[in-house]
Design a protein around this motif. Sequence first.
Motif, PDB file in Angstrom:
ATOM      1  N   GLY A 179       0.779  -1.233   0.000  1.00  0.00           N
ATOM      2  CA  GLY A 179       0.000   0.000   0.000  1.00  0.00           C
ATOM      3  C   GLY A 179       0.806   1.276   0.000  1.00  0.00           C
ATOM      4  N   HIS A 180       2.029   1.231   0.568  1.00  0.00           N
ATOM      5  CA  HIS A 180       2.784   2.470   0.754  1.00  0.00           C
ATOM      6  C   HIS A 180       4.110   2.529  -0.008  1.00  0.00           C
ATOM      7  N   ILE A 181       4.697   1.374  -0.290  1.00  0.00           N
ATOM      8  CA  ILE A 181       5.989   1.346  -0.981  1.00  0.00           C
ATOM      9  C   ILE A 181       5.805   1.005  -2.455  1.00  0.00           C
ATOM     10  N   ASP A 182       5.035  -0.066  -2.726  1.00  0.00           N
ATOM     11  CA  ASP A 182       4.750  -0.438  -4.119  1.00  0.00           C
ATOM     12  C   ASP A 182       3.599   0.365  -4.703  1.00  0.00           C
ATOM     13  N   GLY A 183       2.725   0.881  -3.852  1.00  0.00           N
ATOM     14  CA  GLY A 183       1.612   1.702  -4.304  1.00  0.00           C
ATOM     15  C   GLY A 183       0.564   0.960  -5.101  1.00  0.00           C
ATOM     16  N   GLU A 184       0.332  -0.321  -4.755  1.00  0.00           N
ATOM     17  CA  GLU A 184      -0.594  -1.130  -5.540  1.00  0.00           C
ATOM     18  C   GLU A 184      -1.891  -1.442  -4.814  1.00  0.00           C
ATOM     19  N   CYS A 185      -2.096  -0.847  -3.656  1.00  0.00           N
ATOM     20  CA  CYS A 185      -3.410  -0.904  -3.007  1.00  0.00           C
ATOM     21  C   CYS A 185      -3.496   0.282  -2.048  1.00  0.00           C
ATOM     22  N   ALA A 186      -4.596   0.386  -1.332  1.00  0.00           N
ATOM     23  CA  ALA A 186      -4.809   1.554  -0.468  1.00  0.00           C
ATOM     24  C   ALA A 186      -3.698   1.664   0.569  1.00  0.00           C
ATOM     25  N   PRO A 187      -3.188   2.869   0.795  1.00  0.00           N
ATOM     26  CA  PRO A 187      -3.613   4.190   0.301  1.00  0.00           C
ATOM     27  C   PRO A 187      -2.900   4.625  -0.984  1.00  0.00           C
ATOM     28  N   LYS A 188      -2.245   3.696  -1.657  1.00  0.00           N
ATOM     29  CA  LYS A 188      -1.647   3.935  -2.967  1.00  0.00           C
ATOM     30  C   LYS A 188      -0.541   5.000  -2.927  1.00  0.00           C
ATOM     31  N   GLN A 189       0.416   4.772  -2.044  1.00  0.00           N
ATOM     32  CA  GLN A 189       1.579   5.651  -1.967  1.00  0.00           C
ATOM     33  C   GLN A 189       2.801   4.943  -2.538  1.00  0.00           C
ATOM     34  N   ARG A 190       3.807   5.726  -2.893  1.00  0.00           N
ATOM     35  CA  ARG A 190       5.088   5.154  -3.340  1.00  0.00           C
ATOM     36  C   ARG A 190       6.193   5.951  -2.667  1.00  0.00           C
ATOM     37  N   VAL A 191       6.530   5.533  -1.448  1.00  0.00           N
ATOM     38  CA  VAL A 191       7.491   6.277  -0.649  1.00  0.00           C
ATOM     39  C   VAL A 191       8.904   5.765  -0.908  1.00  0.00           C
ATOM     40  N   THR A 192       9.883   6.494  -0.411  1.00  0.00           N
ATOM     41  CA  THR A 192      11.275   6.077  -0.526  1.00  0.00           C
ATOM     42  C   THR A 192      11.561   4.952   0.464  1.00  0.00           C
ATOM     43  N   ASP A 193      12.711   4.316   0.298  1.00  0.00           N
ATOM     44  CA  ASP A 193      13.089   3.259   1.233  1.00  0.00           C
ATOM     45  C   ASP A 193      13.207   3.789   2.654  1.00  0.00           C
ATOM     46  N   ARG A 194      13.797   4.974   2.810  1.00  0.00           N
ATOM     47  CA  ARG A 194      13.925   5.547   4.144  1.00  0.00           C
ATOM     48  C   ARG A 194      12.553   5.778   4.778  1.00  0.00           C
ATOM     49  N   GLN A 195      11.641   6.325   4.013  1.00  0.00           N
ATOM     50  CA  GLN A 195      10.285   6.518   4.529  1.00  0.00           C
ATOM     51  C   GLN A 195       9.626   5.172   4.828  1.00  0.00           C
ATOM     52  N   GLY A 196       9.955   4.173   4.021  1.00  0.00           N
ATOM     53  CA  GLY A 196       9.419   2.836   4.269  1.00  0.00           C
ATOM     54  C   GLY A 196       9.775   2.332   5.655  1.00  0.00           C
ATOM     55  N   PHE A 197      11.006   2.567   6.072  1.00  0.00           N
ATOM     56  CA  PHE A 197      11.407   2.144   7.407  1.00  0.00           C
ATOM     57  C   PHE A 197      10.696   2.950   8.496  1.00  0.00           C
ATOM     58  N   TYR A 198      10.453   4.237   8.251  1.00  0.00           N
ATOM     59  CA  TYR A 198       9.683   5.023   9.213  1.00  0.00           C
ATOM     60  C   TYR A 198       8.270   4.448   9.364  1.00  0.00           C
ATOM     61  N   LEU A 199       7.692   3.992   8.258  1.00  0.00           N
ATOM     62  CA  LEU A 199       6.363   3.387   8.299  1.00  0.00           C
ATOM     63  C   LEU A 199       6.385   2.085   9.109  1.00  0.00           C
ATOM     64  N   ILE A 200       7.384   1.256   8.837  1.00  0.00           N
ATOM     65  CA  ILE A 200       7.514   0.003   9.589  1.00  0.00           C
ATOM     66  C   ILE A 200       7.638   0.292  11.081  1.00  0.00           C
ATOM     67  N   HIS A 201       8.515   1.224  11.409  1.00  0.00           N
ATOM     68  CA  HIS A 201       8.758   1.545  12.813  1.00  0.00           C
ATOM     69  C   HIS A 201       7.494   2.093  13.474  1.00  0.00           C
ATOM     70  N   SER A 202       6.754   2.907  12.759  1.00  0.00           N
ATOM     71  CA  SER A 202       5.536   3.500  13.293  1.00  0.00           C
ATOM     72  C   SER A 202       4.485   2.436  13.594  1.00  0.00           C
ATOM     73  N   ILE A 203       4.272   1.521  12.653  1.00  0.00           N
ATOM     74  CA  ILE A 203       3.210   0.531  12.857  1.00  0.00           C
ATOM     75  C   ILE A 203       3.617  -0.493  13.912  1.00  0.00           C
ATOM     76  N   LEU A 204       4.925  -0.773  14.024  1.00  0.00           N
ATOM     77  CA  LEU A 204       5.380  -1.668  15.088  1.00  0.00           C
ATOM     78  C   LEU A 204       5.251  -0.995  16.454  1.00  0.00           C
ATOM     79  N   LYS A 205       5.492   0.306  16.518  1.00  0.00           N
ATOM     80  CA  LYS A 205       5.264   1.018  17.785  1.00  0.00           C
ATOM     81  C   LYS A 205       3.774   0.991  18.144  1.00  0.00           C
TER      82      LYS A 205
END
Length: 463
Positions: A179-205
């Motif tokens: 949904g956020h890195i490949d952008g192939e489902c909701a919310p349809k984003q395509r973030v950078t690798d660095r942002q990808g790790f921020y997303l992982i860290h956020s959802i794990l928190k």
Amino acid sequence: MSFPKDFAWGAATAAYQIEGGAGEDGRGPSIWDTYAHNKKIDLLRNRMNILNGDTGDTACDHYHRYKEDVQHMKEMGLLAYRFSISWSRILPEGRGKVNEKGLKFYSDLVDELIAAGIEPYITLFHWDLPQALQDIGGWLNPEMPDLFGKYVKVVVDALSDRVTYWMTLNEPQCHIIIGHIDGECAPKQRVTDRQGFYLIHSILKAHGKAVRIIRKYAVKKPQIGIAPNPSAYYPSTDRKEDVQAAKKMAFGITSRNFWCSTWWLDPIFLGCYPEDGIHIFGDDFPLEMIKPGDMEMISEPIDFLGCNFYQGTEIRADKSGEPVIVPRKPGFDMTAFKWGVTPQILHYMPNFLYNRYQIPIYITENGLSMADWVSLDGKVHDPQRIDFMQRYLLELKKAIDDGTPVKGYFAWSMMDNYEWSNGYTERFGMIHVDYETQKRTLKDSAYWYHDVIKSNGKSLLIE
């Protein structure tokens, strides 16, 4: 052949896939409502976001038909039912005022399940983030773990006097990567690798925050877990070398790959991110995102690991013992969804995961899509689903016999439903749903599963 005493034989669903009632009784929109209602053609894929422009507005109309559906579950003999809660049905804006009508729906569902002798297993987040929270940055907003915690507190206050089993997140890998890195489902984003790790860290928190909230406020002593979909591998043979190679493949990071299970599970169970992955990503792994106390919260102890398993990859050891992927041969057994039929994963992966993390296992999803329909005799014959489930369950029993503490199995899915970006084109259920009339028809597999449950697995033996 019997499975362990008190084994949880169940089936699973997810809120957006079955509930419908999208705009009723104060429910707010989620990112999947927004995604499904965007009918523009995606030029990268040359198609709409959802096949046929399908939406979850009505889905299986479970919001209005939950009593009927629970009776069907009882008829199937289910001992447990895993379902998710729609965050935006409880908090239409994702935060703030509680929607009491939405909360009452889940309270009534829990009561109905308990009256039918079915144990509720609640999943708190199954991808359907409230759109109002996506509008303020979604999982990249540093407030998100706390906002998730406040939502969880509302649910726990309302239901924990009757609910024991809780899962914080379902398949966070799919939600973040697709949904956020490949952008192939909701919310349809395509973030950078660095942002990808921020997303992982956020959802794990957020996961860790939820664990703390449940432990602190639950009325009944809780059993808490998470339900990811670990990347699945199995050995080409039972040779020690092949088994070790498959295990190494399951946990090693050798490329810039977010899917490896250790990105998601090591922080929870070992309190750290995998060093081999950090080395490979180098400066794209933002060490500064980890604040004091973060890893302690993420690794808050939990009681079980849920695993969603469908298909896996065959591995053999080369001459030096390193893992090598075995290519699939022409005509490899596949489901209607073109997923491989690889029952061996239910033998090996629970074993691998338990050995690494020392945590009891639930199979929280397993099943297949089939091209089945109501036959002229008024029944739904799905022999391939029966064969598939029997093969996988026989392999799961091997894991149990090896000493792996497997506590339960949840078939995906209890009934046909909205299959995300594929709309209503895939049928995963043991109950057939006519989406025009909403008529339910128990498939042959539902009656077969009833006998499996009644015999605690003895009926799986092949004469």
